[in-house]
Design an enzyme around this catalytic site. Sequence first.
Site, PDB file in Angstrom:
ATOM      1  N   GLU A 155      -5.151  -5.205  -6.516  1.00  0.00           N
ATOM      2  CA  GLU A 155      -4.198  -5.911  -5.642  1.00  0.00           C
ATOM      3  C   GLU A 155      -4.309  -7.428  -5.789  1.00  0.00           C
ATOM      4  O   GLU A 155      -5.110  -8.068  -5.114  1.00  0.00           O
ATOM      5  CB  GLU A 155      -4.425  -5.529  -4.179  1.00  0.00           C
ATOM      6  CG  GLU A 155      -3.457  -6.227  -3.231  1.00  0.00           C
ATOM      7  CD  GLU A 155      -3.663  -5.876  -1.763  1.00  0.00           C
ATOM      8  OE1 GLU A 155      -2.909  -6.393  -0.925  1.00  0.00           O
ATOM      9  OE2 GLU A 155      -4.580  -5.088  -1.453  1.00  0.00           O
ATOM     10  N   LYS A 186      -1.173  -2.974  -7.137  1.00  0.00           N
ATOM     11  CA  LYS A 186      -0.604  -3.234  -5.810  1.00  0.00           C
ATOM     12  C   LYS A 186      -0.224  -4.708  -5.718  1.00  0.00           C
ATOM     13  O   LYS A 186      -1.009  -5.535  -5.269  1.00  0.00           O
ATOM     14  CB  LYS A 186      -1.596  -2.862  -4.702  1.00  0.00           C
ATOM     15  CG  LYS A 186      -1.039  -3.095  -3.300  1.00  0.00           C
ATOM     16  CD  LYS A 186      -1.967  -2.594  -2.197  1.00  0.00           C
ATOM     17  CE  LYS A 186      -1.372  -2.885  -0.821  1.00  0.00           C
ATOM     18  NZ  LYS A 186      -2.190  -2.328   0.290  1.00  0.00           N
TER      19      LYS A 186
END
Length: 354
Positions: free
Chosen positions: A185, A227
């Site tokens: 992420e 992500k």
Amino acid sequence: MPTPIPTSTPTSITTSTARALVAPGKGLLAADESLPTMTKRLARIGVESTEATRLALRELLFTTPGLEEHVSGVILFDETIRQRTSGGALVPELLAGAGIVPGIKVDRGTVPLAGSPGEVVTQGLDGLRERLAEYAALGARFAKWRAVLRIDTGLPTPACVRANAHALARYAALAQEAGLVPVVEPEVLMDGSHSLERCAEVSAQVLREVYAELAGQRVALDATLLKPSMVLPGTLSPETEHLEDQVVAARTVAVLRDTVPASVPGIVFLSGGQSPQQATARLDALNRLSDPQPWQLSFSYGRALQAPVLDAWRGEPANTAAAQAVLAERARLTGAARAGRYHRDAEPAAPVAG
């Protein structure tokens, strides 16, 4: 139907789990809020944050009837993965029993990056190998590490981008060593007055660095998920006033096609500072694009799924069923967006708590 949890060899488990997490119509529920964040969320609805109230909320979420139809996996916090529900089951056991893959946040938040005022780097690599082994023993099948990058004049600096990309890659390699799927992420924050094009430029810069570092750490990309943030102008930018979902979708995919290898099974977008309706509508627009994409375009939403639930629950046990109905509907609408079948006029009226 519950998402089957793979049970074959260690190498195939991570690849199969990554694919299962982005099965058509499904995505992730991010329930990995830190204690300070959870305290703020509960304070907004007038509920004191205690271990008992945090567990009550998360048990409400995880026992929602039919949740597994649109939620393939749940990202847990360290406290939650160790807790037992009111029925006596460990939280990972509860989720796995419903066909939902348990995951775990493994980073330890951000600290100032030395020599780069206004920038941060994510900490938590020390002792990570041992923590990952413990989480795997507790039932986790995937992990998540968040890097935070801010757009401003002269920011992010190349040093900040490199430092966070390197940490993400080292985490991902360790996660795969432990038999867990790493969710990578690199969040480009919406805060600020930057333009859509400036966000696209920074997002591309960050993703190129991340994938260079992942290659350097010999991470198997087919057993990872990305992500990212959607490509959006800053919250203070005048562009936000009349921003069309289709524009966000087109610019986001253009950046991803330039930077993300096709071997990555799926991209699970974070909702960031978007409303539940915005996050759902923009995911829908991404999945309505005419050109086929090499990866599944899915979601890993926290606030976008949970905020309406909190408003319906307000800490009252009598509101549990109503709050679960709100989550089931929010998950259904987000699942529809995975197939480009979401319509804003399908949004329910705000629930009235009892």
